[in-house]
Design a protein around this motif. Structure first.
Motif, mmCIF file in Angstrom:
data_model
loop_
_atom_site.group_PDB
_atom_site.id
_atom_site.type_symbol
_atom_site.label_atom_id
_atom_site.label_comp_id
_atom_site.label_asym_id
_atom_site.label_seq_id
_atom_site.Cartn_x
_atom_site.Cartn_y
_atom_site.Cartn_z
ATOM 1 N N ILE A 14 0.810 -1.219 0.000
ATOM 2 C CA ILE A 14 0.000 0.000 0.000
ATOM 3 C C ILE A 14 0.849 1.279 0.000
ATOM 4 C CG2 ILE A 14 -0.385 -0.104 2.513
ATOM 5 C CD1 ILE A 14 -2.947 1.194 -0.039
ATOM 6 N N ARG A 15 1.947 1.297 0.764
ATOM 7 C CA ARG A 15 2.716 2.550 0.839
ATOM 8 C C ARG A 15 3.359 2.918 -0.498
ATOM 9 N NH1 ARG A 15 7.177 4.324 5.351
ATOM 10 N NH2 ARG A 15 5.387 4.071 6.710
ATOM 11 N N PRO A 16 4.187 2.010 -1.109
ATOM 12 C CA PRO A 16 4.766 2.390 -2.414
ATOM 13 C C PRO A 16 3.685 2.581 -3.482
ATOM 14 C CG PRO A 16 5.262 0.078 -1.902
ATOM 15 C CD PRO A 16 4.676 0.685 -0.652
ATOM 16 N N TRP A 17 2.557 1.889 -3.350
ATOM 17 C CA TRP A 17 1.450 2.048 -4.312
ATOM 18 C C TRP A 17 0.969 3.501 -4.288
ATOM 19 C CZ3 TRP A 17 -3.548 3.553 -4.936
ATOM 20 C CH2 TRP A 17 -4.262 3.034 -6.035
ATOM 21 N N CYS A 18 0.729 3.994 -3.065
ATOM 22 C CA CYS A 18 0.217 5.373 -2.939
ATOM 23 C C CYS A 18 1.242 6.405 -3.406
ATOM 24 C CB CYS A 18 -0.161 5.669 -1.482
ATOM 25 S SG CYS A 18 -1.592 4.707 -0.930
ATOM 26 N N THR A 19 2.513 6.198 -3.049
ATOM 27 C CA THR A 19 3.494 7.241 -3.398
ATOM 28 C C THR A 19 3.752 7.264 -4.898
ATOM 29 O OG1 THR A 19 5.223 5.679 -2.807
ATOM 30 C CG2 THR A 19 4.742 7.376 -1.192
ATOM 31 N N SER A 20 3.617 6.101 -5.580
ATOM 32 C CA SER A 20 3.927 6.155 -7.018
ATOM 33 C C SER A 20 2.752 6.688 -7.832
ATOM 34 C CB SER A 20 4.388 4.792 -7.537
ATOM 35 O OG SER A 20 3.425 3.828 -7.246
ATOM 36 N N LEU A 21 1.521 6.608 -7.308
ATOM 37 C CA LEU A 21 0.395 7.087 -8.117
ATOM 38 C C LEU A 21 -0.047 8.509 -7.770
ATOM 39 C CD1 LEU A 21 -1.873 3.975 -8.738
ATOM 40 C CD2 LEU A 21 -0.103 4.974 -10.160
ATOM 41 N N ARG A 22 0.527 9.088 -6.710
ATOM 42 C CA ARG A 22 0.091 10.449 -6.345
ATOM 43 C C ARG A 22 0.544 11.468 -7.386
ATOM 44 N NH1 ARG A 22 3.720 13.828 -3.910
ATOM 45 N NH2 ARG A 22 2.064 14.841 -2.727
ATOM 46 N N ASN A 23 1.561 11.112 -8.199
ATOM 47 C CA ASN A 23 2.111 12.105 -9.130
ATOM 48 C C ASN A 23 1.560 12.020 -10.534
ATOM 49 O OD1 ASN A 23 3.848 13.151 -7.176
ATOM 50 N ND2 ASN A 23 5.268 11.441 -7.479
ATOM 51 N N ILE A 24 0.659 11.061 -10.815
ATOM 52 C CA ILE A 24 0.215 10.995 -12.213
ATOM 53 C C ILE A 24 -1.131 11.697 -12.375
ATOM 54 C CG2 ILE A 24 1.510 8.845 -12.575
ATOM 55 C CD1 ILE A 24 -1.106 7.439 -13.067
ATOM 56 N N ARG A 25 -1.344 12.193 -13.600
ATOM 57 C CA ARG A 25 -2.559 12.971 -13.869
ATOM 58 C C ARG A 25 -3.794 12.090 -13.800
ATOM 59 N NH1 ARG A 25 0.253 15.975 -18.816
ATOM 60 N NH2 ARG A 25 0.295 13.864 -19.627
ATOM 61 N N ASP A 26 -4.957 12.714 -13.556
ATOM 62 C CA ASP A 26 -6.219 11.976 -13.613
ATOM 63 C C ASP A 26 -6.353 11.365 -15.003
ATOM 64 O OD1 ASP A 26 -6.423 13.440 -11.322
ATOM 65 O OD2 ASP A 26 -8.391 14.317 -11.754
ATOM 66 N N ASN A 27 -6.580 10.056 -15.081
ATOM 67 C CA ASN A 27 -6.904 9.442 -16.372
ATOM 68 C C ASN A 27 -7.574 8.098 -16.120
ATOM 69 O OD1 ASN A 27 -4.895 7.547 -15.827
ATOM 70 N ND2 ASN A 27 -3.361 8.560 -17.123
ATOM 71 N N GLU A 28 -7.952 7.425 -17.206
ATOM 72 C CA GLU A 28 -8.686 6.152 -17.085
ATOM 73 C C GLU A 28 -7.904 5.126 -16.265
ATOM 74 O OE1 GLU A 28 -11.731 5.026 -17.958
ATOM 75 O OE2 GLU A 28 -12.099 7.149 -18.348
ATOM 76 N N GLU A 29 -6.599 5.041 -16.535
ATOM 77 C CA GLU A 29 -5.802 4.015 -15.867
ATOM 78 C C GLU A 29 -5.776 4.273 -14.363
ATOM 79 O OE1 GLU A 29 -1.977 3.726 -17.753
ATOM 80 O OE2 GLU A 29 -2.828 3.055 -19.657
ATOM 81 N N LYS A 30 -5.607 5.546 -14.016
ATOM 82 C CA LYS A 30 -5.563 5.896 -12.595
ATOM 83 C C LYS A 30 -6.924 5.598 -11.952
ATOM 84 C CE LYS A 30 -4.298 9.779 -9.552
ATOM 85 N NZ LYS A 30 -3.671 11.096 -9.443
ATOM 86 N N ASP A 31 -8.001 5.876 -12.696
ATOM 87 C CA ASP A 31 -9.357 5.672 -12.199
ATOM 88 C C ASP A 31 -9.577 4.205 -11.822
ATOM 89 O OD1 ASP A 31 -12.399 6.857 -12.303
ATOM 90 O OD2 ASP A 31 -12.323 4.793 -13.063
#
Length: 894
Positions: free
Chosen positions: A798-815
């Motif tokens: 969970i920790r590395p998951w959150c830190t690596s996705l906090r920097n990417i723009r809103d998009n389908e993959e992130k959703d």
């Protein structure tokens, strides 16, 4: 009884050696064939060494050629030499290393090192002691020949010389070499330094124990009158900076003074070696401290060195202004390497860095001008704007100089410092950019071409200003240069325009008609080499403006010349690479606009992949000139060039991405999935990389055709989650995520094949950003479709998951990834408790989540708050940075 040649045989070989020096290629080819056939006679090589060492009455070129043919035979067939031949060759080499002729000595030296590098150092124990003892000879030729041979052996077998297998000969060799730094002959001094230099970078222990003596001896040679010696001294000091800076620091001021002097050496090869010093110094943490007092002296020297010399101008045909009608020579066209496709979630495909100082590649690749410009570039990155007080006065003088050579060098320097000194330059750009745009119409082609490059280095700033001021005039003038009558200018303008496209992106949309008109016109004007650069400019344009290209008038301008070219190239023509890359970008940009052209393009790509796989299976592909192929390597066939397959796979990806579900009929009527199954298992990583990219794109476009193969594909994908091959791993990870979304709950049997590897990768230190983001998205997507299977491992990622996705723009993959994490938290809330602050931070990174996703976030945050109670929540949220606190309270009321 010593071996003696048969006189008739000797005559025949001498005759062949003479004939092979004939300028006629037919004669050469016939001789080549005869020499090759003589290899079946066991003592053929005895004749060759005999001519080299014993026939002193023969002319030197013939004797040397005999030795070089023997060297090639050693390379190709040494293991088949009979023992008596090997012994005879070795004995003759050692007995004649002191031949009176420098050419023959050098040839014997080459022969010795070739034999040594065939693993013979162990089987020729007398070689090194014998050569070292010859160094003490009073005969100059013997000493020089032995040293020349030792230098070659040190260059070719440096690692082997420093191992136990040989009893560490360097322990005696290096001290011996050091004694010869003071020899009366410059040639011997030069050999001695060159031998020791081979062992600096590897930090060989035998040298490190004598390091102070070595440095002392180098200083003693600082003002040697021989250029070869000076060159080797400079080379040693440059390498020592990287390896033993600690030993140089006490002498640094003297070294800088010395290198300043040598960078202006009358011998350009010495100046070039010395100039490397500034490049390596810039990488050292101590650079600023050492050089800050010298900038006022170093910078003028470097700027002065960026001027073309008279020789350069002759070599570059600098006086030929118009050459667009002159066809290119094939050997001037550099091989192109295709960069296979990588999926990046942040939507920032890496553009090629076109900022290299590639303004005069017709000269040898690296020269004093380029090295000096590169040194100014790295020093600008170290000193930033502190460089400008020393540089601006010089630039004022050179940029407005009446001599074009001076002006040209000033423009080059202006481009070289662009990156490092950008902040300080901004105030001058409103004057400089118009000056540069005006210089695009200079009379001298070499000035026009360098100006294109320098303007591209400031493109980032230009694009941010009002279009009317700089972008429009620059575009107008640069497009004129794309149609210049000089090929070098065309090339520079095309490359600069590609950089401008990357910076401006959709800002270019209003000018698309004009841009396309120019680029299409260039199609009929360009010779071979620049055509390849033009493809790149068109591909970059498509990447930059995307779907804005999809207008009937643009398509009708652009597609006919591209398709005409496509039809005229044979399947084995390497010009297909840049054309396929270009078409891939165009197909992705045009989307449905590419449909009328898609079928023949799709079909040909599938054929290219199929042919390539078939050739790999058979392992046979005759060379285009099969006569020559059988002659030089009768027992070897060339494997097919897999770049064809990689580029074809990438173009298929571009088609799938652009056409989306419209590609379905093409896929259904072809065998692409069975070909893909083979490509995914190819030994070459780039082939697998492109295969997984295509698999992901086909999964998105027409999953009904991929689904029947999933049971075969998933184990292969799992086996490729190996971060040693970053791009392969990255694309495999992305494809697994896309497949999960399509499979839904049916993904369940495959989760175990991939989950542990993905969790390892996300926790692995040093994993690159793109791979981390893709891994996090895929873990999220697996959790979205199979939360019961993935949620038990939540705490482990969970920790590395959150830190690596906090920097990417809103998009389908992130959703989809965040929906997955919410479902997993629902199944295993305990898995997130310890790292809840990271989850809060990741949620806050969303700008506009969809309503139902926002609702999920709200429920989890409120639930957590209720669970711990008001008081604990306050203590917990007090640790939040202020922006995070405010964001969560306005968005989610916590």
């Amino acid at each position: 009884m010593e071996w003696q040649p048969d006189p008739a045989g000797l005559q025949q070989i001498l005759q062949l050696l003479k004939e092979s020096q004939s300028p006629d290629t037919e004669t050469q080819r016939a001789v080549q064939q005869k020499l090759e056939s003589l290899n079946q006679y066991p003592d053929f090589n005895n004749y060759l060494i005999y001519v080299l060492t014993k026939l002193k009455t023969e002319d030197e070129p013939t004797r040397s050629l005999s030795g070089l043919i023997l060297k090639n035979n050693v390379k190709a067939h040494y293991t088949n030499f009979p023992a008596q031949v090997t012994d005879f060759v070795k004995k003759e080499c050692l007995a004649n290393i002191g031949d009176p002729s420098p050419l023959i000595r050098a040839t014997i030296g080459i022969l010795i090192t070739t034999i040594a590098s065939k693993g013979e150092l162990q089987n020729w124990p007398e070689l090194l002691p014998h050569l070292c003892s010859l160094l003490d000879s009073n005969d100059y030729n013997t000493c020089e020949g032995a040293f020349g041979a030792l230098q070659k052996v040190c260059e070719d077998s440096a690692e082997l010389l420093d191992c136990d297998a040989l009893n560490r000969p360097l322990n005696t060799m290096i001290p011996k070499f050091l004694q010869y730094f003071k020899h009366t002959s410059a040639k011997i001094r030069s050999h001695a330094i060159a031998c020791v230099n081979q062992f600096i970078i590897s930090r060989t222990q035998a040298l490190m124990v004598h390091i102070d003596v070595f440095i002392e001896n180098l200083f003693a040679l600082a003002n040697d009158e021989d250029p070869e010696v000076r060159k080797n001294v400079c080379r040693a000091l440059v390498m020592l900076q990287e390896v033993r800076m600690d030993r140089l620091i006490p002498h640094m001021h003297n070294i800088v003074e010395y290198m300043l002097l040598r960078t202006q050496d009358g011998d350009e090869t010495v100046a070039l070696e010395a100039c490397e010093f500034w490049l390596t110094l810039a990488e050292q943490p101590i650079c600023k401290e050492v050089l800050s007092g010298y900038l006022d002296r170093v910078i003028p020297v470097l700027v002065n060195n960026t001027r073309y010399s008279e020789i350069d101008i002759i070599l570059l045909k600098g006086d030929v202004e118009e050459d667009e009608q002159v066809p290119d020579r094939e050997e001037d066209i550099r091989p192109r390497f295709h960069k296979a496709k990588t999926h990046t979630p942040s939507e920032e495909q890496d553009g090629q860095d076109s900022s290299d100082l590639d303004d005069d590649d017709a000269l040898s690749d690296w020269n004093l001008r380029k090295c000096s410009a590169a040194a100014l570039d790295v020093l600008a990155n170290v000193f930033r704007d502190d460089l400008l007080p020393n540089l601006l006065p010089i630039l004022k003088e050179t940029l407005f100089h009446p001599d074009w050579e001076a002006k040209e060098s000033g423009i080059l320097v202006l481009g070289a410092i662009a990156e490092g000194c950008m902040n300080g330059m901004v105030q001058h750009l409103p004057d400089l950019v118009p000056f540069l745009i005006k210089s695009l119409s200079e009379k001298k082609a070499l000035v026009r071409s360098i100006t294109c490059w320098t303007l591209s280095r400031y493109a980032h700033w230009i694009v941010q200003q009002q279009h009317e001021l700089y972008l429009k005039p620059l575009m107008t003038e640069l497009l004129k240069r794309v149609l210049d009558t000089n090929k070098r200018v065309q090339e520079a303008a095309c490359s600069a325009f590609a950089t401008l496209e990357e910076e401006a992106c959709t800002e270019l949309v209003p000018y698309l008609g004009y841009i396309l008109e120019t680029l299409v016109y260039a199609f009929n004007k360009y010779q071979h080499k620049n055509l390849l650069i033009l493809y790149d400019a068109i591909g970059t344009l498509a990447d930059s403006v995307g779907n804005h290209l999809n207008k009937a008038e643009y398509i009708n301008m652009l597609m006919p010349p591209l398709i005409a070219k496509w039809n005229s190239l044979r399947d084995e023509d390497k010009d297909l690479f840049p054309l396929l890359e270009c078409l891939s970008s165009v197909a992705t940009a045009l989307q449905s606009g590419f449909l009328p052209y898609s079928e023949p393009v799709y079909q040909r790509c599938v054929n290219l992949v199929q042919q390539n796989l078939q050739q790999s299976m058979v392992g046979i592909q005759p060379s285009p000139d099969s006569k020559m192929a059988s002659l030089s390597q009768p027992d070897q066939f060339e494997p097919p060039d897999k770049d064809f397959m990689i580029v074809a796979l990438d173009l298929l990806s571009g088609l799938a991405e652009g056409l989306n579900e419209q590609i379905e009929p093409l896929v259904s009527s072809s065998n692409i999935l069975s070909l893909l199954f083979q490509c995914m298992q190819d030994k070459m990583p780039e082939v697998r990389q492109s295969s997984f990219a295509l698999l992901g794109d086909l999964t998105k476009a027409c999953f009904q055709h991929v689904k029947p193969c999933i049971a075969d594909f998933m184990p292969i994908l799992g086996a490729n989650l190996n971060p040693e091959f970053i791009s392969v791993c990255n694309n495999a990870t992305w494809a697994i995520g896309e497949i999960s979304i399509q499979m839904g709950a049916d993904m369940q049997p495959y989760v175990a094949l991939v989950l542990n590897q993905l969790v390892d990768i996300i926790n692995r230190p040093g994993t690159p950003k793109t791979l981390l983001e893709n891994t996090a998205i895929t873990i999220g997507r697996l959790g979205y479709v199979c939360p019961q299977e993935v949620a038990p491992m939540l705490q482990q990622f969970i920790r590395p998951w959150c830190t690596s996705l906090r920097n990417i723009r809103d998009n389908e993959e992130k959703d989809s990834a965040f929906r997955g994490i919410c479902s997993m938290i629902h199944v295993n809330p305990g898995g997130v408790v310890q790292d809840f602050i990271f989850f809060c931070d990741a949620v806050a990174s969303w700008v506009n989540p969809k309503e139902d996703l926002k609702e999920m976030f709200f429920r989890i945050l409120q639930g957590f708050k209720t669970q711990v109670g008001e008081e604990n929540w306050r203590r917990f949220s007090d640790q939040f940075p202020l922006p995070l606190k405010e964001r969560l309270s306005t968005q989610y009321g916590v």
